[in-house]
Scaffold this active site. Structure first.
Site, PDB file in Angstrom:
ATOM      1  N   HIS A  62      56.692  39.054  50.128  1.00 39.12           N
ATOM      2  CA  HIS A  62      56.087  37.741  49.857  1.00 39.12           C
ATOM      3  C   HIS A  62      57.038  36.836  49.078  1.00 39.12           C
ATOM      4  CE1 HIS A  62      53.055  34.717  48.674  1.00 39.12           C
ATOM      5  NE2 HIS A  62      53.690  34.737  47.519  1.00 39.12           N
ATOM      6  N   HIS A 118      31.584  16.513  25.836  1.00 35.65           N
ATOM      7  CA  HIS A 118      31.791  15.270  26.579  1.00 35.65           C
ATOM      8  C   HIS A 118      32.653  14.259  25.825  1.00 35.65           C
ATOM      9  CE1 HIS A 118      28.859  16.955  29.214  1.00 35.65           C
ATOM     10  NE2 HIS A 118      28.705  15.859  29.920  1.00 35.65           N
TER      11      HIS A 118
END
Length: 662
Positions: free
Chosen positions: A262, A472
């Site tokens: 790979h 947030h």
């Protein structure tokens, strides 16, 4: 047209591609040979027989797009581009070397024929979705005579393991992108070993559930590949996933299926034995038989004729249809030629900069008929709701819609926008809360790396979000985005600066913009009293309010904190204060030294204030100055209460300055 097929020559051509892959990775002592060898059959049939392009003009507007989502297989693409006469053998020999046109992973602005910069897995597939979106939108407007091409991607097992790919695939199925085909090289091997160690997903079931046509084939059988590509072309209502079951390092002498192929070159002995097995000369490197190139290029005359026919159609339309000519001008014009009208705001009125963005969006949506984008499920909060309702939602029933409903998919949104920008012809934007830029982060980086003028809108830009709490409330986000090279970060101080920053963003040609906007209302600065507010943002930092004589204190701030330091300056009676608004570090740093020195004179105490990490401000205030911000997470409480607790009051800032002045 009839394709020139010859199974023996096709086999030799595929072996030649594999030989180039082995030789280039070995010469570089770096690269990924196994995946290219498993993908070679599918990629070869696509390029030789199906892909529509102009051999003499790789940038032809109506070409098919091909994205190598498995960017580690770059040598396969480079070998094919040599077959297409776009790269030389010397280019292949310079694989992964300084200054070459064959970098380790494909880079779209470096190599002819490379449509997207890929490498971070999953995003190439997502960008292909964006390209297919742009093609569908433009086909609806321009007509099939001018815009009628397809988008292809070659993906690996690793691509589909990245959630960004599946999020984008869900959107592609929803939007009915029949012009999109993904070739999935399912060799069931990845860098660490067999995929069975980490994945048991049934991708046929998943993609069919997402609204795709799914075809299973032997990825080494050219007849099956041809049939699948034809079936994909015939399906116009759904995107197609072709699952090609393949063998890693196919064709090698002893390493087929070995995961070690790979990410590492093969040994010289393995390469020689593999070449002998595939019918190549084991003693020769970078060999490309003339008959292979002649065979591969047998379609080139037809392709050039098709491109020529297209150009004649375009010329006829431009000459005979003024409305089409105007639209074509909008599609092809450089962004820096845009001249836009912006809304005006009442001085002193309280207007959140996110609301100013919404008003500006509503003003320009008809001026920019190819402005397209949307919000990640925050339409009302991001102020894109009116845009959505006015221009319509894009989808199979409404290809003329320009609003893209991304759902809660920030990362796919960013990558899809990149694909739209790479395709060209549209002006893409996306919006979410600033704190969720973390989800989108690598797509933002890829925007900047690829020099794509995408507009990324981020609202709710500080702890002033209030009761929603620390999850947030951005703290480090503005600074972290400023650290991305070639990213333009814009944090306007009021509604007027917002439109100025938008104008800057939308006229960029080679870099993306992040627009940081407030949830809370801010007073509109009066241009009559402060005329620099209209054109000062173009210089990144500018004197908004000044004193008589040389300043003793220079306040620097961005966004909502500009108003804060203006009020603090008013409290410092007897102290000569200057207020500098810095909506963009990047633009300010690009100004000449004389201008920057005039704005920030030597000798004055410099005080920077921003509701976020203060660290980057020290380059302006120096070691003797003050950079006031927050380096901790927020809390769930009303914004005014947080403001007081964190010291973001005019009184606290003024007291801090008095203490420093002694």
């Amino acid at each position: 047209m009839e394709h020139t097929t010859d199974s023996a020559l096709d086999a030799l051509a595929v072996s030649t591609l594999k030989g180039l892959v082995m030789d280039a990775t070995r010469k570089a002592n770096s690269g990924h040979p196994g995946g290219p060898m498993s993908s070679a059959d599918m990629a070869y049939v696509l390029f030789k027989e199906t892909l529509r392009f102009d051999p003499k003009d790789p940038a032809w507007f109506d070409r098919d797009r091909f994205v190598l989502s498995a960017g580690h297989e770059s040598m396969l693409l480079y070998a094919l581009l040599h077959f297409c006469d776009l790269l030389t053998i010397d280019d292949l020999k310079a694989f992964r070397q300084w200054g070459s046109r064959t970098p380790g992973h494909p880079e779209h602005d470096m190599t002819p024929g490379v449509e997207a910069t890929t490498g971070p897995l999953g995003q190439g597939m997502s960008m292909a979705v964006g390209m297919a979106v742009a093609e569908a939108m433009l086909r609806h407007r321009l007509g099939e005579a001018v815009c009628n091409h397809r988008t292809y991607a070659l993906a690996s097992d690793g691509d589909l393991q990245e959630p960004v790919a599946l999020g984008s695939a869900a959107l592609a199925g929803l939007w009915g992108l029949g012009g999109l085909t993904v070739l999935y090289d399912s060799n069931k091997i990845q860098l660490a070993g067999p995929t069975s160690r980490c994945d048991r997903a049934d991708y046929r079931m998943i993609f069919e559930g997402l609204g795709w046509q799914v075809l299973d084939i032997d990825g080494h059988d050219h007849g099956a590949i041809r049939a699948a590509l034809a079936e994909a072309h015939a399906e116009t209502a759904k995107p197609t996933l072709i699952i090609g079951h393949t063998v890693m390092a196919k064709g090698t002498a002893t390493l087929e299926g070995d995961h070690n192929t790979h990410g590492a070159p093969l040994s010289p002995e393995e390469i020689a034995a593999s070449k002998a097995k595939m019918g190549l000369d084991p003693e020769k490197d970078f060999q490309v038989p003339d008959e292979v190139l002649t065979h591969f290029r047998s379609r080139f005359g037809h392709l050039s004729a098709e491109s020529g026919k297209w150009h004649r159609k375009l010329t006829a339309l431009l000459d005979s249809e003024p409305e089409f000519a105007a639209l074509w001008e909008a599609v092809t014009a450089r962004r820096n030629t845009l001249r836009l009208r912006w809304p005006e705001f009442t001085p002193g009125a309280s207007v959140a900069t996110r609301k100013a963005w919404g008003m500006a969006l509503n003003e320009i949506m008809d001026q920019l008929p190819l402005l397209a984008g949307g919000s990640a499920d925050l339409d009302p909060s991001n102020q894109t709701e009116k845009f959505r309702n006015a221009v319509g939602v894009f989808g199979p029933e409404n290809p003329g819609g320009r609003n893209l409903s991304f759902g809660v998919r920030e990362f796919p949104m960013g990558a899809v926008l990149n694909g739209m920008a790479l395709h060209g012809g549209v002006v893409p934007f996306g919006a979410t809360f600033l704190t969720f830029s973390d989800y989108e982060r690598n797509a933002l980086r890829m925007s900047a790396l690829q020099k794509l003028p995408v507009l990324h809108v981020f609202t709710h830009d500080s702890f002033y979000v209030g009761e929603d709490g620390p999850t947030h409330q951005p703290v480090e986000h503005v600074s972290s985005l400023r650290l991305i090279p070639n990213m333009l970060v814009l944090r306007p101080a009021d509604a007027n600066e917002t439109t100025a920053c938008l104008n800057i963003a939308l006229t960029q040609t080679e870099r993306p913009s992040c627009l940081m906007l407030t949830r809370q209302g801010l007073p509109v600065i009066d241009p009559a009293a402060h005329p620099a507010v209209l054109d000062g943002p173009a210089r990144g930092g500018y004197v908004l309010a000044d004193c008589q004589g040389e300043p003793e204190v220079v306040f620097l701030a961005s966004g909502s904190e500009v108003q804060l330091v203006m009020r603090a300056a008013e409290l410092l009676a007897g102290v000569r204060c200057r207020v500098v608004s810095v909506p963009s570090f990047e633009l300010f740093d690009e100004q000449d030294a004389a201008y920057r020195a005039a704005v920030l004179p030597v000798g004055a105490l410099k005080v920077a204030v921003e509701a976020g990490r203060p660290d980057l401000w020290y380059k302006y205030v120096g070691t003797e100055g003050v950079a006031f911000g927050i380096s901790h997470f927020g809390a769930s409480a009303p914004a005014k209460e947080l403001e007081r607790h964190y010291g973001f009051t005019p009184e606290n800032i003024a007291d801090m300055v008095r203490a420093r002045l002694g």
